[in-house]
Design an enzyme around this catalytic site. Structure first.
Site, short mmCIF file in Angstrom:
data_model
loop_
_atom_site.label_atom_id
_atom_site.label_comp_id
_atom_site.label_asym_id
_atom_site.label_seq_id
_atom_site.Cartn_x
_atom_site.Cartn_y
_atom_site.Cartn_z
N GLY B 40 0.83 -1.20 0.00
CA GLY B 40 0.00 0.00 0.00
C GLY B 40 0.87 1.25 0.00
CG LEU B 43 -2.85 9.88 3.38
CD1 LEU B 43 -3.84 10.63 4.24
CD2 LEU B 43 -1.74 10.80 2.92
N GLY B 45 0.47 3.70 3.99
CA GLY B 45 1.56 2.90 3.42
C GLY B 45 2.76 3.74 3.04
CB SER B 284 -17.28 18.90 0.30
OG SER B 284 -17.19 19.33 1.63
NE ARG B 330 -19.12 12.41 6.97
CZ ARG B 330 -17.84 12.23 6.67
NH1 ARG B 330 -17.30 11.03 6.73
NH2 ARG B 330 -17.10 13.24 6.31
CD GLU B 425 -11.16 3.28 4.29
OE1 GLU B 425 -10.56 4.20 3.70
OE2 GLU B 425 -12.29 2.89 3.96
NE ARG B 435 -13.61 8.14 7.93
CZ ARG B 435 -13.61 9.28 7.26
NH1 ARG B 435 -13.08 10.36 7.78
NH2 ARG B 435 -14.16 9.35 6.05
C1 LIG Z 1 -14.21 10.44 -1.77
C2 LIG Z 1 -13.57 10.31 -0.41
C3 LIG Z 1 -13.40 11.46 0.37
C4 LIG Z 1 -12.81 11.38 1.61
N1 LIG Z 1 -12.63 12.53 2.34
C5 LIG Z 1 -11.99 12.47 3.53
C6 LIG Z 1 -11.73 13.66 4.28
O1 LIG Z 1 -12.07 14.77 3.85
N2 LIG Z 1 -11.07 13.56 5.45
C7 LIG Z 1 -10.65 12.36 5.93
O2 LIG Z 1 -10.03 12.33 6.98
N3 LIG Z 1 -10.88 11.21 5.24
C8 LIG Z 1 -11.54 11.24 4.06
N4 LIG Z 1 -11.76 10.07 3.37
C9 LIG Z 1 -11.24 8.80 3.88
C10 LIG Z 1 -9.74 8.67 3.65
O3 LIG Z 1 -9.40 9.28 2.43
C11 LIG Z 1 -9.27 7.23 3.57
O4 LIG Z 1 -9.79 6.52 4.60
C12 LIG Z 1 -7.76 7.14 3.70
O5 LIG Z 1 -7.13 8.00 2.79
C13 LIG Z 1 -7.26 5.73 3.51
O6 LIG Z 1 -5.85 5.72 3.43
P1 LIG Z 1 -5.05 4.38 3.37
O7 LIG Z 1 -3.61 4.75 3.30
O8 LIG Z 1 -5.44 3.53 4.51
O9 LIG Z 1 -5.48 3.62 2.11
P2 LIG Z 1 -5.50 4.03 0.52
O10 LIG Z 1 -5.13 5.42 0.31
O11 LIG Z 1 -6.77 3.54 -0.05
O12 LIG Z 1 -4.31 3.19 -0.07
C14 LIG Z 1 -4.39 1.82 -0.31
C15 LIG Z 1 -3.10 1.38 -0.95
O13 LIG Z 1 -3.04 0.00 -0.96
C16 LIG Z 1 -2.73 -0.49 -2.22
N5 LIG Z 1 -3.37 -1.79 -2.38
C17 LIG Z 1 -4.65 -2.10 -2.12
N6 LIG Z 1 -4.84 -3.41 -2.33
C18 LIG Z 1 -3.67 -3.92 -2.73
C19 LIG Z 1 -3.24 -5.21 -3.09
N7 LIG Z 1 -4.06 -6.25 -3.07
N8 LIG Z 1 -1.96 -5.38 -3.46
C20 LIG Z 1 -1.09 -4.32 -3.47
N9 LIG Z 1 -1.46 -3.10 -3.12
C21 LIG Z 1 -2.72 -2.89 -2.75
C22 LIG Z 1 -3.21 0.55 -3.18
O14 LIG Z 1 -2.46 0.47 -4.36
C23 LIG Z 1 -2.94 1.80 -2.40
O15 LIG Z 1 -1.62 2.21 -2.61
C24 LIG Z 1 -12.37 10.14 2.11
C25 LIG Z 1 -12.55 8.98 1.35
C26 LIG Z 1 -13.15 9.07 0.09
C27 LIG Z 1 -13.35 7.81 -0.68
#
Ligand SMILES: Cc1cc2nc3c(=O)[nH]c(=O)nc-3n(C[C@H](O)[C@H](O)[C@H](O)COP(=O)(O)OP(=O)(O)OC[C@H]3O[C@@H](n4cnc5c(N)ncnc54)[C@H](O)[C@@H]3O)c2cc1C
Ligand code: HEM
Ligand code: HEM
Ligand code: SF4
Ligand code: F3S
Ligand code: FES
Lengths: 259, 637, 222
Positions: B40, B43, B45, B284, B330, B425, B435
């Site tokens: 990943g 943010l 990863g 938003s 929400r 996440e 959340r």
């Molecule tokens: C439209 C939207 C708006 C949002 N707005 C907000 C906000 O305003 N404020 C807030 O705090 N949160 C917000 N969120 C939530 C927040 O953005 C996410 O929860 C957070 O960014 C998740 O980060 P992450 O690093 O956990 O995962 P992600 O950013 O989803 O990264 C997942 C990573 O894992 C990799 N991956 C996945 N599966 C595999 C696999 N099988 N093999 C290899 N790699 C894999 C992907 O390539 C990616 O690099 C929002 C979410 C969405 C969808």
């Protein structure tokens, strides 16, 4: 509506490609361009044919994954719109659309409309960052930044790395992309210490990746879905000249890379 | 299986400080001897990969996109919380902690949430140092806004692209380490299997999505930061590639899956326009500050919205929640929208939509002011729907947007498999049953930048890890399992594309395990999924081969896992026989329709343990104790 | 494919652009000065011939040679950088598009390489015409005014000059803007001016230079 598609099909990087014609029937005007391709692809799968490969992920214009050329325009006819946000209501019944991948030596075709843009990552790795150690930062409000500078830095930072600028440029230059990152960091006080090294290393990497050279055509700005302006190219040019002038003044033995 | 949270002792405010001191350190010279696998590049990863590499560990980082910069964190719009109290409006670490625990309806672990609030301030410092262009005021200092119903202004933002800018900061730090040779980046690689040797996570099997080659990557510990699994609903605000594959494999290798049914539905998304729809777009939440939500009073009112007079409109949120009105949380707003649509009063071509009307706000503030505040959102709406929201009310409908559930982790973010850490996440995390806005970005970066660098060292320093050979039977077994699965997907020999199964699963989940759940529906859903799964393996068609870029194969693999996960979600929702936060069981509601918690029986985390295909998993429990806050009833009347 | 990133300033893409811009600026400066000098033709034979004598005696005769040396060097470097940048750009897109639609680029910007080459040939012809007199029908060494008037009395020669000047105008229309951009004038306000300035200068050069053959053919200058 009914749309005729002439799509570039290429099995892999080594194979020759060619255009193949497909008919998209029953296209709904509310579909996005990619949803239209989804439907075409489901039809191909049902017939046992290989679907058209195209890159996409967020489908809301922010990840920069999608992108191909529609009738000679990267991301299609709408200004400031990625193909994933381009809706079919901007086309007419009976349109014939030619769909091609980004064309650049530095972006080799992987398959059909999918290209390899890892050159962009290497340009960033060459210096598109501020060297900070995680954990050691001072209080965020310890560094005030003029609002104008911060806003302009944000304008530049809005680049999504889609590569449409390269695709649009008659010279296949990556100046808009590179200058956006150089300018973003050069506009902020945090970016000053590494400023000369950064622009030197990033431009050197950009050249080595085999992108073309800019002759100020401005096609990149017109194609950019995020409104990145050629003004940043001028900024980078000026920075580069200044960095070149300061190169002689560096202490001997200093490492070339900004890392 | 025991779910041991390993929370350090001592007063809440001192726990993390003390833990950092108690932690064993790895000698700097030894760090480069350790290899950490990070799956990943969001943010969580990218943050983890960059900070571990800075410390000197060798890191291998994986993502399925063509560049780490494209992880779905990029799509977050609104902002990121931090208890900086720059506005001097009474914010503090304690208040952020309290709001988060209460927002999660008391289903999160106190100590974790407190740590999150505590490091939130460092996140902003770090991001500014990296050059993240947060919004500023004319004095040059950082601007804040209040977000998601918070009573203080603690949200930092970068226009409507906060997630993008934070991710680019982390991505740049990651690229720097790649340039220095500390991180080996594997883009367009998908994790397909976890390698567990002697009970410890030691590597992954990943498929190179361009060549189709599957290879094992071994190391000393594995970090999963693969994001949320909301795409189980098919239509969601997630990127198309978001999947559960990585955490599902880990679950099947022995990691407990916590609270899978906790999913968040966001009220302000653009409604579905037709069968071909591939994803939903979020707008938003700030729109609810000035927009008024309504539907026609009578069923089947076909008049155009501007033709419906005030007295024939039902401003249902204002009616039901006079004090919070359109700004209720929400989950409350989402459920209310579903109810009026189920009554047949929904609007738009599908009947699944409600109006979000700016007519009054434009009258009150003027068009210019509205344009200044929401111009880019209006533009986005118009781009997608072709309707101009200055003239016609917007249509909105709820959509899945976040998954609070995920792999269970202890205070060190380690799962029940030693050496397998889960961040962002992908873990069940700090948000309990619901959340709050702007807190997921905070959690992703807290986990990646500020928690894992310490707890990883502690693990590596304590464990005696011997090198694993490529020929180890566990490695072979993992590789064989992947090969067999790929073969099975390619040779199902049917006629339906994977996406059609995904759509069908999504409908089942949305209907029975969505905003409102009940026993009957959940049982019904659980009954349908196995049949669909069977049909999938019988009637699937994946063209092409496994030795090339094959997007149909990628989709099919992900759908196969969703088809299993969906059933677990229904089971979890069924067995959590209470309502809390986003998990709303219609059997358990207050007289006024609010969620009714059952703290006596369900004040715990449910961690599911895999016992074999077709066998019922075991529901383990981590009791939650609240020593610092009182379990209160959420009320937004 | 990626190569090692070790380029020096002058070998880099931007460095070569800077060479292009600086030499372009020198050539452009010459064109303006040359135009100013030639305008003395409207003051009569003495003025123009006097101006020619001044040029030859400037700095005891050294001035002209210094200027010629600078110009020659500028032309060589200009052509070198143009060629080298063109080759890089060709290599950067080995497979072209089947269809292309232009949005912002101009006819002038897309034809720089052609307009440049044609101007180059024009200058060679021009030197043989007015400086060496090789292709001049009645060349008189030292009587610039005479050469000037008799030279343009030929209609085909005048037309050739006019065409060359229009191409020069195109080259400068894009070139002057490009020069500002390359040298890093980035302020949005100045950028707009750079476009306006490019237009104005191009028009001055075209109108000014074209006025000579036209004036001769119209009998205003005789
Ligand atoms: C439209 C939207 C708006 C949002 N707005 C907000 C906000 O305003 N404020 C807030 O705090 N949160 C917000 N969120 C939530 C927040 O953005 C996410 O929860 C957070 O960014 C998740 O980060 P992450 O690093 O956990 O995962 P992600 O950013 O989803 O990264 C997942 C990573 O894992 C990799 N991956 C996945 N599966 C595999 C696999 N099988 N093999 C290899 N790699 C894999 C992907 O390539 C990616 O690099 C929002 C979410 C969405 C969808
Ligand atoms: C063989 C002859 C020539 C060729 C091939 C040539 C080609 C070019 C090219 C390719 C450019 C770059 C355009 C760009 O960067 O946008 C350029 C720029 C320019 N040329 Fe020429 N040119 C030639 C002769 C001349 C002459 C004779 C003059 C002047 C009278 C001239 C003046 C300029 C100017 C002012 C520029 C702008 C500099 C810049 O790009 O920054 N050129 N030329
Ligand atoms: C209609 C327009 C022009 C006219 C009437 C004109 C006229 C002349 C004349 C009369 C001379 C000879 C001067 C002398 O021997 O003292 C001359 C020389 C020259 N002209 Fe022009 N010219 C024109 C345009 C140009 C242009 C556009 C260029 C370049 C791009 C140019 C480049 C030169 C050069 C290089 C010389 C030689 C200078 C020297 O002695 O070294 N001319 N021109
Ligand atoms: S500058 Fe614009 S076109 Fe180029 S990569 Fe960035 S967003 Fe895409
Ligand atoms: S289109 Fe190309 S030539 Fe320069 S201004 Fe843009 S990079
Ligand atoms: S798919 Fe993300 S920008 Fe188009």
């Amino acid at each position: 509506m009914h749309i005729t598609l002439r799509v570039w099909r290429q099995k892999d990087a080594k194979s020759e490609g060619r255009f193949v014609t497909y008919e998209a029937t029953d296209v709904n005007e509310h579909m996005s361009f990619l949803e239209m391709l989804d439907v075409v692809n489901e039809g191909l799968v049902a017939k046992g044919e290989e679907p058209i490969a195209f890159d996409h992920d967020c489908r809301e214009g922010i990840c920069g994954t999608c992108g191909f050329v529609i009738n000679g325009k990267p991301h299609g006819p709408r200004p400031r719109t990625t193909v994933c946000q381009l809706h079919m209501r901007f086309f007419k019944d009976g349109d014939v659309l030619t769909i091609e991948p980004w064309r650049a030596d530095a972006f080799p075709v992987v398959k059909d409309l999918v290209v390899d843009r890892s050159a962009f990552d290497r340009i960033i790795a060459a210096g598109g960052f501020i060297s900070t150690a995680i954990g050691g930062a001072q209080d965020a409000n310890g560094i005030p930044v003029r609002k104008e500078d911060s806003d302009l830095a944000m304008d530049a930072a809005a680049c999504i790395g889609c590569g449409a600028c390269v695709a649009a440029c008659p010279n296949a230059a990556a100046m808009l992309f590179t200058s956006a990152k150089v300018s973003h960091l050069a506009l902020l006080p945090q970016g000053q210490p590494e400023r000369p090294d950064r622009v030197r290393s990033m431009v050197a990497r950009m050249d080595a990746e085999g992108f073309g050279t800019c002759t100020n055509h401005n096609e990149c700005e017109a194609a950019c879905p995020k409104g990145i302006r050629v003004e940043f190219i001028a900024r980078m040019n000026a920075d580069y000249v200044k960095a070149g002038a300061s190169a002689g003044r560096r202490a001997g033995g200093a490492p070339e890379s900004a890392g | 299986m025991e779910l041991k949270p390993n929370v350090p002792s001592g007063p809440l405010e001192k726990k993390w400080e003390r833990h950092k001191f108690d932690i064993k350190l790895v000698n700097p010279a030894n760090k480069r001897k350790y290899t950490v696998i990070v799956v990943g590049s969001g943010l969580a990863g990218a943050g983890a990969a960059a900070s571990l590499a800075e410390l000197g560990y060798k890191v291998q980082c994986f993502c399925y996109q063509d560049s780490p910069r494209r992880a779905h964190s990029i799509a977050a719009q609104g902002g990121i919380n931090a208890a900086k109290n720059y506005k001097n409006d009474g914010d503090s670490v304690w208040r952020l902690f309290y709001d988060t625990v209460k927002g999660g309806d008391f289903r999160s672990r106190e100590a974790n949430v407190y740590r999150l609030a505590e490091v939130s301030v460092n996140i902003i410092d770090q991001c500014v140092a990296q050059g993240v262009p947060f919004a500023r005021e004319y004095g040059g200092l950082l601007d804040n806004r209040s977000f998601g119903g918070a009573q203080v202004s603690r949200t930092f933002y970068a226009r409507g692209q906060t997630g993008q800018q934070l991710l680019l900061g982390a991505y740049q730090a990651l690229e720097r380490q790649i340039g220095l040779g500390q991180v080996e980046m594997y883009s367009r690689h998908e994790m397909q299997e976890l390698v567990v040797v002697d009970g410890k996570a030691r590597g992954i099997v990943a498929r190179d999505l361009v060549t189709g080659e599957t290879k094992t990557h071994l190391g000393d510990a594995v970090v999963l930061a693969t994001g949320g699994y909301g795409n189980v609903f098919y239509l969601a605000t997630y990127a198309k590639g978001c999947n559960t594959t990585a955490i599902w494999r880990a679950y099947k290798k022995g990691a407990a899956f916590a609270n899978p049914c906790f999913t968040q539905i966001h009220p302000t998304c653009i409604p579905v326009s037709g069968e071909y729809q591939s994803k939903l777009t979020l707008m938003s939440e700030s729109l609810r500050n000035d927009g008024r939500i309504w539907v026609p009073k009578t069923k089947g009112d076909q008049r155009a919205p501007n033709q419906i007079p005030k007295e024939d409109r039902d401003y249902y949120l204002e009616r039901m929640y006079p004090s919070f009105g359109n700004l209720v949380p929400r989950d409350v707003a989402s459920r209310a929208a579903k109810r009026v649509c189920d009554e047949g009063r929904g609007v738009g071509p599908t009947g699944y939509g409600v109006y979000l009307d700016f007519h009054d706000a434009i009258g009150r503030l003027g068009k210019a002011k509205i344009e200044e505040k929401y111009g880019n959102l209006f533009e986005m709406y118009e781009r997608i729907t072709g309707e101009n929201p200055y003239d016609v009310p917007m249509r909105i409908y709820p959509a899945t947007h976040y998954t609070m559930g995920g792999l269970w982790v202890d205070y060190n973010l380690m799962s029940t498999i030693p050496g397998l850490f889960v961040l962002g996440e992908a873990n069940f995390s700090d948000h309990g049953a619901n959340r709050l806005g702007a807190s997921a970005l905070m959690q992703g970066l807290a986990d990646g930048y500020f928690v894992i660098p310490y707890t990883m060292g502690n693990y590596l320093a304590r464990e005696k890890l011997t090198p694993v050979a490529d020929s180890h039977p566990e490695v072979r077994a993992a590789e064989d399992a992947v090969a067999a699965r790929t073969k099975r997907l390619l040779s199902a020999g049917g006629s339906r594309p994977a996406a059609s199964f995904h759509r069908e699963l999504g409908r089942i989940m949305w209907e029975h395990c969505g905003m409102e759940r009940d026993k009957k529906g959940l049982e019904h859903g659980m009954g349908k999924i196995p049949g669909l799964r069977e049909e999938f393996w019988k009637n699937l068609r994946v063209p092409g081969s496994g030795a090339e870029l094959n997007q149909s194969l990628e989709v099919a693999g992900r759908v196969a896992d969703f088809l299993e996960l969906g059933e677990l979600m229904c089971l979890d929702a069924l067995e959590r026989d209470e309502s809390c936060g986003c998990h709303y069981r219609t059997e358990h509601q207050m007289p006024d329709g609010e969620a009714k918690r059952d703290d006596a029986h369900f004040c715990h985390v449910a961690g599911w343990e895999y016992t074999g295909d077709g066998k019922k998993p075991i529901r383990n429990v981590e009791p939650l104790t609240f020593e610092n806050v009182d379990l209160a009833v959420r009320s937004y009347k | 494919m990626p190569q090692a990133a070790t380029s020096t300033f002058w070998r880099s893409s931007i460095g070569r652009k800077v060479v292009m811009a600086v030499t372009g600026a020198i050539l452009f400066g010459f064109v303006l000065g040359h135009l100013a000098g030639n305008l003395t033709v409207y003051l009569g034979p003495e003025a123009l011939n006097g101006y020619a004598v001044f040029l030859r005696q400037f700095l005891h005769g050294a001035g002209l040679w210094i200027a010629r040396a600078v110009l020659l060097l500028a032309v060589i470097l200009h052509i070198w950088s143009a060629t080298s940048l063109t080759l890089s750009s060709r290599a950067a897109r080995p497979i072209g598009y089947r269809e292309r639609q232009w949005v912002e680029s101009t006819y002038a910007s897309r034809t720089m390489r052609w307009s440049g080459v044609i101007i180059f040939f024009f200058v060679i012809y021009h030197l043989l015409h007015f400086t060496f007199g090789t292709v001049h029908p009645s060349f008189v060494e030292g009587d610039v005014y005479h050469n000037f008037v008799t030279g343009f009395q030929s209609v085909p020669v005048s037309i050739a000059y006019i065409i060359a000047m229009i191409l020069l105008g195109l080259h400068l229309r894009h070139g002057v803007w490009s020069m500002f951009q390359t040298l890093g004038v980035s302020h949005p306000r100045y950028i707009r001016w750079a476009h306006v300035a490019a237009w104005i200068f191009a028009v001055i050069v075209v109108v000014g230079n074209c006025s000579f053959p036209i004036a001769v053919l119209a009998g205003i200058v005789k």
